[in-house]
Every structure is written in structure tokens, then in C-alpha cells.
Design a protein around this motif. Structure first.
Motif, PDB file in Angstrom:
ATOM      1  N   UNK A  52      27.704  31.992  51.695  1.00  0.00           N
ATOM      2  CA  UNK A  52      26.987  31.401  50.561  1.00  0.00           C
ATOM      3  C   UNK A  52      27.484  31.907  49.221  1.00  0.00           C
ATOM      4  N   UNK A  53      28.030  33.067  49.152  1.00  0.00           N
ATOM      5  CA  UNK A  53      28.491  33.599  47.870  1.00  0.00           C
ATOM      6  C   UNK A  53      29.908  33.177  47.548  1.00  0.00           C
ATOM      7  N   UNK A  54      30.477  32.201  48.369  1.00  0.00           N
ATOM      8  CA  UNK A  54      31.869  31.778  48.163  1.00  0.00           C
ATOM      9  C   UNK A  54      31.949  30.911  46.931  1.00  0.00           C
ATOM     10  N   UNK A  55      32.838  31.307  46.003  1.00  0.00           N
ATOM     11  CA  UNK A  55      33.044  30.477  44.826  1.00  0.00           C
ATOM     12  C   UNK A  55      33.973  29.330  45.166  1.00  0.00           C
ATOM     13  N   UNK A  56      33.650  28.138  44.727  1.00  0.00           N
ATOM     14  CA  UNK A  56      34.567  27.024  44.974  1.00  0.00           C
ATOM     15  C   UNK A  56      35.842  27.228  44.222  1.00  0.00           C
ATOM     16  N   UNK A  57      36.892  26.587  44.657  1.00  0.00           N
ATOM     17  CA  UNK A  57      38.164  26.756  43.983  1.00  0.00           C
ATOM     18  C   UNK A  57      38.056  26.312  42.546  1.00  0.00           C
ATOM     19  N   UNK A  58      38.666  27.119  41.677  1.00  0.00           N
ATOM     20  CA  UNK A  58      38.656  26.797  40.268  1.00  0.00           C
ATOM     21  C   UNK A  58      37.601  27.568  39.500  1.00  0.00           C
ATOM     22  N   UNK A  59      36.651  28.257  40.208  1.00  0.00           N
ATOM     23  CA  UNK A  59      35.603  29.045  39.526  1.00  0.00           C
ATOM     24  C   UNK A  59      35.902  30.514  39.692  1.00  0.00           C
ATOM     25  N   UNK A  60      35.389  31.324  38.783  1.00  0.00           N
ATOM     26  CA  UNK A  60      35.636  32.756  38.829  1.00  0.00           C
ATOM     27  C   UNK A  60      34.658  33.426  39.766  1.00  0.00           C
ATOM     28  N   UNK A  61      35.042  34.464  40.475  1.00  0.00           N
ATOM     29  CA  UNK A  61      34.139  35.164  41.367  1.00  0.00           C
ATOM     30  C   UNK A  61      33.182  36.034  40.568  1.00  0.00           C
ATOM     31  N   UNK A  62      32.153  36.447  41.269  1.00  0.00           N
ATOM     32  CA  UNK A  62      31.159  37.311  40.589  1.00  0.00           C
ATOM     33  C   UNK A  62      31.813  38.618  40.195  1.00  0.00           C
ATOM     34  N   UNK A  63      31.329  39.210  39.108  1.00  0.00           N
ATOM     35  CA  UNK A  63      31.946  40.475  38.692  1.00  0.00           C
ATOM     36  C   UNK A  63      31.788  41.528  39.754  1.00  0.00           C
ATOM     37  N   UNK A  64      32.751  42.326  39.859  1.00  0.00           N
ATOM     38  CA  UNK A  64      32.732  43.421  40.836  1.00  0.00           C
ATOM     39  C   UNK A  64      33.208  43.013  42.195  1.00  0.00           C
ATOM     40  N   UNK A  65      33.724  41.759  42.314  1.00  0.00           N
ATOM     41  CA  UNK A  65      34.220  41.350  43.634  1.00  0.00           C
ATOM     42  C   UNK A  65      35.506  42.045  43.950  1.00  0.00           C
ATOM     43  N   UNK A  66      35.948  41.887  45.274  1.00  0.00           N
ATOM     44  CA  UNK A  66      37.197  42.506  45.703  1.00  0.00           C
ATOM     45  C   UNK A  66      38.375  41.829  45.025  1.00  0.00           C
ATOM     46  N   UNK A  67      39.413  42.567  44.800  1.00  0.00           N
ATOM     47  CA  UNK A  67      40.667  42.039  44.269  1.00  0.00           C
ATOM     48  C   UNK A  67      41.771  42.252  45.285  1.00  0.00           C
ATOM     49  N   UNK A 105      46.293  32.641  45.774  1.00  0.00           N
ATOM     50  CA  UNK A 105      45.991  31.354  46.414  1.00  0.00           C
ATOM     51  C   UNK A 105      46.250  30.259  45.403  1.00  0.00           C
ATOM     52  N   UNK A 106      46.836  29.196  45.844  1.00  0.00           N
ATOM     53  CA  UNK A 106      47.166  28.072  44.953  1.00  0.00           C
ATOM     54  C   UNK A 106      45.907  27.485  44.379  1.00  0.00           C
ATOM     55  N   UNK A 107      46.061  26.953  43.195  1.00  0.00           N
ATOM     56  CA  UNK A 107      44.931  26.296  42.549  1.00  0.00           C
ATOM     57  C   UNK A 107      44.686  24.938  43.176  1.00  0.00           C
ATOM     58  N   UNK A 108      43.527  24.344  42.930  1.00  0.00           N
ATOM     59  CA  UNK A 108      43.247  23.010  43.506  1.00  0.00           C
ATOM     60  C   UNK A 108      44.249  21.959  43.065  1.00  0.00           C
ATOM     61  N   UNK A 109      44.748  22.028  41.852  1.00  0.00           N
ATOM     62  CA  UNK A 109      45.716  21.035  41.375  1.00  0.00           C
ATOM     63  C   UNK A 109      47.012  21.127  42.149  1.00  0.00           C
ATOM     64  N   UNK A 110      47.444  22.386  42.353  1.00  0.00           N
ATOM     65  CA  UNK A 110      48.678  22.567  43.136  1.00  0.00           C
ATOM     66  C   UNK A 110      48.492  22.086  44.571  1.00  0.00           C
ATOM     67  N   UNK A 111      47.335  22.436  45.131  1.00  0.00           N
ATOM     68  CA  UNK A 111      47.063  22.003  46.512  1.00  0.00           C
ATOM     69  C   UNK A 111      47.032  20.485  46.624  1.00  0.00           C
TER      70      UNK A 111
END
Length: 488
Positions: A298-313, A318-324
Motif C-alpha cells: 500500500x505504501x508503493x508510490x506510482x511511477x513518476x511520484x516521489x517516495x516518502x521521506x526517509x525511504x530506502x535508497x 528504474x526507467x521512467x514511465x515515458x521511457x517504458x
């Protein structure tokens, strides 16, 4: 001796030998009359048959009977006097006992054959007669009529049988040709079905399809090139964006592992949609997997959105949606171009095989057309034979018809009484004259001066003694009375 003296001598001889002449003549006359009355009477009856030509013109309906009337008439005597006809007439008219043996039947048939005579028109062959002789006037007429009827019946049956046989023969030809034609028709249809798109009549359509496929390939190639350029630009922009985000210490979109998995499933969905519709089971299953993955994270950000602060790096990008999207479109266009290229190759092979198919089809069609012409000819022959059969069944072809039926004769044809009597009288007279001449030849008596002078011309007559007997003198005949009248 002059002619007058010869006549006088012949008359004197006939008068002197009159009884030798008259008695045989009377005996011959009486014997001939007796013979004529005692001979069995034979009656002759005759039937006249006319030859009737075909009533329908031959330019409308040609007869299929090969046996012509002329041939039948020429063999008339053999047919009428055949054992088949004679034995049937013998049995029907009771000319032999019902329980007659083979020898008795043979004898009766031989007797009947000798009493039957035939005559026909030697020039025009337009009629013929059947004549029968028999001791019974009625049976003679029955024999002539029955033989004529048998001949006519057999002729009609023979003509009908020949016409029917012709129809059956032609129908056999037609059925055989029809079977072969159907076989060739099936082979031709099967050949066309197997080589439907390589037939010569498909050349124009195939060329149009080939041109359309080649144009489609060119269009797809242009689209792929355009999207490849856009993809290269998007990748550069994505790389710059990630570099800027790294400099600012922000996690770029798509660096999360779940996000990368989510983006991979979306690319796979795009690939499926490029080849299939929404109703395809693979598309449905892929959408279910994406929905299930999104529900589990449920906490998965859709492609193109930024993850919540403090997430893993993570260092994996990963390719962007436009590239895909562009990559998916390029793969889809490549698949379409490959498919169109295969279609072009297939169309080219069809065009290359068309000359060969044209030769093969020409051979099959030539045989088929030959059979079709033969079938049409046999069908026309069948119709003609059926019309000829109808004519024979209706008795409108060449037929024989009884013109005058034989009637029981009133007077017998044999014996010929007048002829027998005349022959008997002439025979008796001839015998009498012959006897008189023989007696005169062997009698050397000289009865007058003329005979003496004729026999002995070198001797002179010294004198003659007249016959003083009145009876003897009266018996001198006509010449004696003539001589006395002159002396008086």
C-alpha cells in the motif's frame, strides 16, 4: 410335185388315216379331263405389304436404326422361310399334330417352305408379296397373312430393340464421361483450394496486398525511427533528472525495489496490450497481478511520484514511465514490422509460384474442357437417340404395312384344267398324226397316177384301171367326189 399336189396328198392321207388320228386325240382329251378332275386342288393366296418411309423428316430426327428397309427386303426370303417363322405358323394353324415329333415338325416345315413364294419390287423396293399354296383356301390365306404379320412384328421389334440399345449405349458413354468429369472437377476444385492465393487470377490482388504491406513496413520503420529518437531524448532527460536529484540528495523516482517491480509489470502489460486486446486472458491475468501487487504494497508510490521521506535508497535505477512507454511502443512496432515483413515474403513467394501454378492449371483445365466437350456431345447424342426411340415406339419410322390382306380364293390355282385339256388334246393329236405318218411311211401302195409318177418318174404309165366299186369309189373322200364332179 407342186404345192397343190402336196396339199392334196396330205389331205388324202389324213382322211385315209382319220381314225388313227381321231382315236388318240379323243383318248388324250378324255385322259386330260380325267386327270384334271382327279388331281388335288391347290388354292393360292397372296398378301401385299407396302414399305412405309419415315413420316418425320430425317433432317429433324435422324434414325438410329442401322438396318435399312432395303437390307430387310433383300433378306426377306431367308427371314420368311426361316425355321422360326415356319414352325410357329405350323403350330398355330394346326398343320402338324400337337404332340408331333421333331421329325414330323421338320417335314411340315419343309412342306410349308415349298408352298410359300415371295416377290418384291426389284427397282423401287416399295412393296413385296407373300404367296402361299395350300389344299384349303382359308388356310392358304391364313398362312400368307400370318407370315406377313410375323415379319412386320419382328421388324418393329427389331427396330425398337436397336433404338433402345442405341439409347442404352449412349447413356453408358454419358455416365462414364460424367463420372470422369466429376472426378476432374473435384481435382480442379481441390487444386484451386490448395493454391487459392497463387492462382493467376489472384495476381492483381496479391500485388495490391504486397504494395500495401511494403508501404506499411515503410510506415512502421518511420514510426520506429521517430520513437527511437524520442526514446534517446527521454533517456538523456531521465539521466539528467537523476543526476540533479542525486546532487540535491533526493531519492529519484524508481529507485525503490518494489517500484522497479511495479514498473516492470506495467511494461509487460504494455507489451501484451500491443499484441492483444483487453479480453485476452494474458492481459487479464497481468492486470490481476498488478492489482494484487499494489494491494500487498500500500505504501508503493506510482511511477513518476516521489517516495516518502526517509525511504530506502538504492543505486539501481528504474526507467521512467515515458521511457517504458516508448520502449513498449518500439517493441510493438518492431513486432508489427516483422509480421508485415513475413507477410511480404509470403506474398512474394505467391507471385513467384504463379507461373508454375498457371501451367499446372492450364493442363488441368485443358483436360477438363476436353471432357466437357465430350460430355456435351454425348448428351446431345442421348437426346437424339431418345427422340429416335420415341419415333420407333410410335411406329413413325420406316415400317412395313399390309396393303391387301390375303382372302380365301374362290377358284383353285392348280390344276389348270384348260391347260391340261389342251395339252392332252394336243398330245393325242400329235400321237395320232405320228401313227398316221408311220403307217403311211410303211405302206407302199400306189393309189393313183400322181403317186406313181412321183415315185417312178422314169417309168411311163401305160394305162390305169378305174375303181368300179361304188362304195370304194365313194370312200375316196372329198378328193374322190371332187374328181367325179369334174369328170361329170
Amino acid at each position: 410335185m407342186d404345192q397343190r399336189a402336196q396339199v392334196k396328198m396330205v389331205v388324202d392321207v389324213a382322211w385315209r388315216r382319220r381314225w388313227w388320228i381321231l382315236v388318240p386325240a379323243a383318248a388324250g382329251l378324255a385322259g386330260s379331263i380325267f386327270l384334271a378332275r382327279s388331281l388335288p386342288k391347290i388354292y393360292r393366296a397372296s398378301t401385299t405389304i407396302l414399305v412405309m418411309r419415315q413420316s418425320i423428316p430425317e433432317d429433324i430426327v435422324h434414325t438410329t436404326v442401322t438396318t435399312r428397309v432395303e437390307e430387310r427386303i433383300r433378306s426377306l426370303k431367308i427371314q420368311v422361310k426361316s425355321r422360326r417363322y415356319l414352325e410357329q405358323v405350323v403350330k398355330e394353324l394346326g398343320m402338324a399334330p400337337a404332340d408331333a415329333s421333331a421329325r414330323e415338325l421338320e417335314k411340315a416345315c419343309a412342306h410349308l417352305s415349298s408352298s410359300v413364294d415371295l416377290d418384291w419390287d426389284k427397282q423401287g423396293l416399295s412393296w413385296f408379296n407373300i404367296t402361299a399354296d395350300d389344299g384349303s383356301a382359308k388356310r392358304a390365306a391364313d398362312i400368307a397373312n400370318r407370315l406377313a404379320e410375323l415379319f412386320i412384328e419382328q421388324n418393329s421389334a427389331l427396330r425398337e430393340a436397336q433404338a433402345k440399345g442405341t439409347v442404352e449405349t449412349v447413356e453408358g458413354w454419358l455416365e462414364k464421361t460424367e463420372r470422369e468429369l466429376r472426378k476432374r472437377d473435384a481435382e480442379l476444385a481441390r487444386y484451386k483450394a490448395q493454391n487459392l492465393y497463387e492462382l493467376p487470377d489472384q495476381q492483381a490482388a496479391t500485388l495490391q496486398l504486397l504494395n500495401a504491406a511494403q508501404a506499411r513496413i515503410q510506415q512502421l520503420t518511420g514510426d520506429i525511427q521517430m520513437r527511437s529518437e524520442r526514446l534517446a531524448t527521454a533517456r538523456v532527460e531521465e539521466k539528467l533528472r537523476r543526476a540533479d536529484a542525486g546532487a540535491l540528495g533526493v531519492v529519484a523516482s524508481g529507485d525503490d525495489q518494489n517500484a522497479r517491480a511495479f514498473a516492470q509489470m506495467q511494461r509487460e502489460l504494455q507489451d501484451l496490450l500491443s499484441n492483444y486486446t483487453e479480453e485476452n486472458p494474458l492481459v487479464r491475468r497481468k492486470r490481476e497481478q498488478i492489482a494484487q501487487f499494489a494491494a500487498n504494497h500500500p505504501g508503493l508510490n506510482p511511477p513518476g511520484s516521489n517516495p516518502a521521506p526517509g525511504g530506502d535508497r538504492e543505486s539501481v535505477a528504474v526507467s521512467s514511465p515515458e521511457v517504458a512507454r516508448l520502449e513498449g511502443e518500439i517493441r510493438s512496432l518492431d513486432a508489427d514490422r516483422d509480421r508485415e515483413q513475413r507477410n511480404v515474403d509470403m506474398l512474394r513467394r505467391r507471385i513467384e509460384n504463379m507461373p508454375l501454378r498457371q501451367q499446372e492449371l492450364a493442363a488441368l483445365t485443358r483436360d477438363y474442357e476436353t471432357l466437357q466437350h465430350q460430355y456435351d456431345a454425348n448428351f446431345a447424342q442421348k437426346e437424339q437417340a431418345k427422340r429416335a426411340q420415341d419415333i420407333e415406339a410410335a411406329k413413325k419410322g420406316e415400317q412395313f404395312q399390309i396393303q391387301d390382306r390375303a382372302r380365301p380364293p374362290v377358284a383353285p390355282s392348280q390344276p389348270n384344267v384348260i391347260q391340261i385339256v389342251l395339252l392332252g388334246l394336243l398330245g393325242g393329236l400329235g400321237l395320232g398324226v405320228g401313227l398316221a405318218a408311220l403307217l403311211e411311211f410303211i405302206d407302199h401302195t400306189v393309189r393313183n397316177e400322181e403317186e406313181f409318177a412321183h415315185r417312178y418318174p422314169d417309168l411311163p404309165i401305160l394305162g390305169s384301171i378305174p375303181n368300179l366299186d361304188a362304195e370304194t369309189h365313194a370312200s375316196g373322200g372329198l378328193l374322190g367326189r371332187y374328181a367325179r364332179s369334174r369328170n361329170a
